[in-house]
Design an enzyme around this catalytic site. Structure first.
Site, PDB file in Angstrom:
ATOM      1  N   CYS A   1      82.372  19.971  20.638  1.00 12.71           N
ATOM      2  CA  CYS A   1      81.482  19.809  19.484  1.00 12.71           C
ATOM      3  C   CYS A   1      81.639  20.995  18.537  1.00 12.71           C
ATOM      4  O   CYS A   1      82.234  22.023  18.882  1.00 12.71           O
ATOM      5  CB  CYS A   1      80.028  19.664  19.938  1.00 12.71           C
ATOM      6  SG  CYS A   1      79.245  21.218  20.414  1.00 12.71           S
TER       7      CYS A   1
ATOM      8  N   GLU B   1      71.977  20.088  31.152  1.00 13.12           N
ATOM      9  CA  GLU B   1      71.038  19.403  30.258  1.00 13.12           C
ATOM     10  C   GLU B   1      69.594  19.775  30.562  1.00 13.12           C
ATOM     11  O   GLU B   1      69.279  20.379  31.597  1.00 13.12           O
ATOM     12  CB  GLU B   1      71.264  17.886  30.354  1.00 13.12           C
ATOM     13  CG  GLU B   1      72.666  17.516  29.876  1.00 13.12           C
ATOM     14  CD  GLU B   1      72.918  16.021  29.827  1.00 13.12           C
ATOM     15  OE1 GLU B   1      72.121  15.231  30.376  1.00 13.12           O
ATOM     16  OE2 GLU B   1      73.947  15.645  29.218  1.00 13.12           O
TER      17      GLU B   1
ATOM     18  N   CYS C   1      80.437  24.463  19.761  1.00 15.34           N
ATOM     19  CA  CYS C   1      81.335  25.052  20.764  1.00 15.34           C
ATOM     20  C   CYS C   1      82.611  25.566  20.107  1.00 15.34           C
ATOM     21  O   CYS C   1      83.133  26.614  20.494  1.00 15.34           O
ATOM     22  CB  CYS C   1      81.658  24.041  21.859  1.00 15.34           C
ATOM     23  SG  CYS C   1      80.247  23.754  22.943  1.00 15.34           S
TER      24      CYS C   1
ATOM     25  N   CYS D   1      76.323  22.859  26.302  1.00 15.86           N
ATOM     26  CA  CYS D   1      77.611  22.210  26.581  1.00 15.86           C
ATOM     27  C   CYS D   1      78.417  23.031  27.595  1.00 15.86           C
ATOM     28  O   CYS D   1      78.223  24.247  27.740  1.00 15.86           O
ATOM     29  CB  CYS D   1      78.452  22.112  25.319  1.00 15.86           C
ATOM     30  SG  CYS D   1      77.799  21.031  24.049  1.00 15.86           S
TER      31      CYS D   1
ATOM     32  N   ASN E   1      78.307  21.150  31.648  1.00 14.78           N
ATOM     33  CA  ASN E   1      77.114  20.978  30.814  1.00 14.78           C
ATOM     34  C   ASN E   1      75.841  21.018  31.647  1.00 14.78           C
ATOM     35  O   ASN E   1      75.799  20.540  32.780  1.00 14.78           O
ATOM     36  CB  ASN E   1      77.187  19.729  29.924  1.00 14.78           C
ATOM     37  CG  ASN E   1      77.585  18.463  30.640  1.00 14.78           C
ATOM     38  OD1 ASN E   1      78.290  18.486  31.636  1.00 14.78           O
ATOM     39  ND2 ASN E   1      77.114  17.340  30.139  1.00 14.78           N
TER      40      ASN E   1
ATOM     41  N   GLU F   1      81.526  23.969  27.417  1.00 10.12           N
ATOM     42  CA  GLU F   1      82.386  24.989  26.814  1.00 10.12           C
ATOM     43  C   GLU F   1      81.639  26.308  26.659  1.00 10.12           C
ATOM     44  O   GLU F   1      82.156  27.381  26.984  1.00 10.12           O
ATOM     45  CB  GLU F   1      82.884  24.530  25.428  1.00 10.12           C
ATOM     46  CG  GLU F   1      83.852  23.363  25.474  1.00 10.12           C
ATOM     47  CD  GLU F   1      83.153  22.005  25.522  1.00 10.12           C
ATOM     48  OE1 GLU F   1      81.967  21.946  25.906  1.00 10.12           O
ATOM     49  OE2 GLU F   1      83.805  21.010  25.182  1.00 10.12           O
TER      50      GLU F   1
HETATM   51  N1  THU Z   1      79.094  17.890  26.032  1.00  7.53           N
HETATM   52  C1  THU Z   1      79.794  18.971  26.491  1.00  7.53           C
HETATM   53  O1  THU Z   1      79.380  19.645  27.428  1.00  7.53           O
HETATM   54  N2  THU Z   1      80.953  19.268  25.887  1.00  7.53           N
HETATM   55  C2  THU Z   1      81.536  18.531  24.892  1.00  7.53           C
HETATM   56  O2  THU Z   1      82.623  18.875  24.446  1.00  7.53           O
HETATM   57  C3  THU Z   1      80.856  17.343  24.376  1.00  7.53           C
HETATM   58  C4  THU Z   1      79.515  17.071  24.925  1.00  7.53           C
HETATM   59  C5  THU Z   1      77.859  17.521  26.723  1.00  7.53           C
HETATM   60  C6  THU Z   1      76.580  17.711  25.983  1.00  7.53           C
HETATM   61  C7  THU Z   1      75.682  16.718  26.692  1.00  7.53           C
HETATM   62  O3  THU Z   1      75.198  17.319  27.885  1.00  7.53           O
HETATM   63  C8  THU Z   1      76.615  15.601  27.087  1.00  7.53           C
HETATM   64  O4  THU Z   1      77.922  16.147  27.063  1.00  7.53           O
HETATM   65  C9  THU Z   1      76.555  14.387  26.194  1.00  7.53           C
HETATM   66  O5  THU Z   1      76.752  14.718  24.876  1.00  7.53           O
END
Ligand code: THU
Length: 156
Positions: A111, A63, A114, A72, A61, A74
């Site tokens: 999520c 941010e 994704c 994310c 991920n 994925e």
């Molecule tokens: N996140 C992912 O990268 N993948 C997931 O399957 C769930 C959430 C990330 C998004 C954000 O950067 C952090 O996790 C918190 O939600």
């Protein structure tokens, strides 16, 4: 009125029950989580995508201070795989997440956005993608993202 019941099947496995190939993929997803950029959530997710040619593409991920601008793990991994190997189908995808220096005990599930992107990769190559959702206690395995996305939007 009619009712429709939709069933999904999720295998619940321990790490030792996995094939060598799946163990390696999970290890790569865990490793990728250490390179996540997650200063806001402090929730680091790693994903490893195994392509049909044996190459593994990882992502994590990313941010952003303007929250929706991040991505994310994925989608970072799958978009990188598709960008670099546009003609090679992904065949498996492993996800692992850690926070506070510990991997989650229970499997992490992607999520909604994704899931839709993983479904697009299945549709694009006409091949199901095995998904391995890592948790320290147990691991979930599904043979297709459709198990996680019943009644998916995919008819256009
Ligand atoms: N996140 C992912 O990268 N993948 C997931 O399957 C769930 C959430 C990330 C998004 C954000 O950067 C952090 O996790 C918190 O939600």
């Amino acid at each position: 009125m009619q009712k429709k019941r939709i069933e999904i099947e999720v295998k619940v496995l321990s790490f030792s029950e996995l094939s060598e190939e799946k163990k390696v993929l999970i290890e790569k997803a865990k490793e990728a989580s250490f390179a996540a950029y997650a200063p806001y959530s402090k929730f680091s997710v790693g994903v490893a995508v195994l392509l049909e040619n044996g190459i593994v593409v990882v992502g994590n991920n990313q941010e952003n201070v303007a929250y929706p601008s991040g991505l994310c793990a994925e989608r970072t991994a799958l978009f990188a795989a598709n960008a670099n190997y546009p003609n090679v189908a992904p065949k498996a995808l492993a996800i692992a997440a850690q926070t506070g220096g510990k991997f989650l005990e229970n499997p992490i599930s992607p999520c909604g956005s994704c899931r839709q992107v993983i479904l697009e990769a299945e549709k694009r190559f006409g091949k199901e993608i095995v998904m391995l959702l890592f948790g320290e206690k147990n691991i979930y395995e599904v043979t297709s993202v459709r198990s996680l996305l019943p009644l998916a939007f995919d008819e256009i």
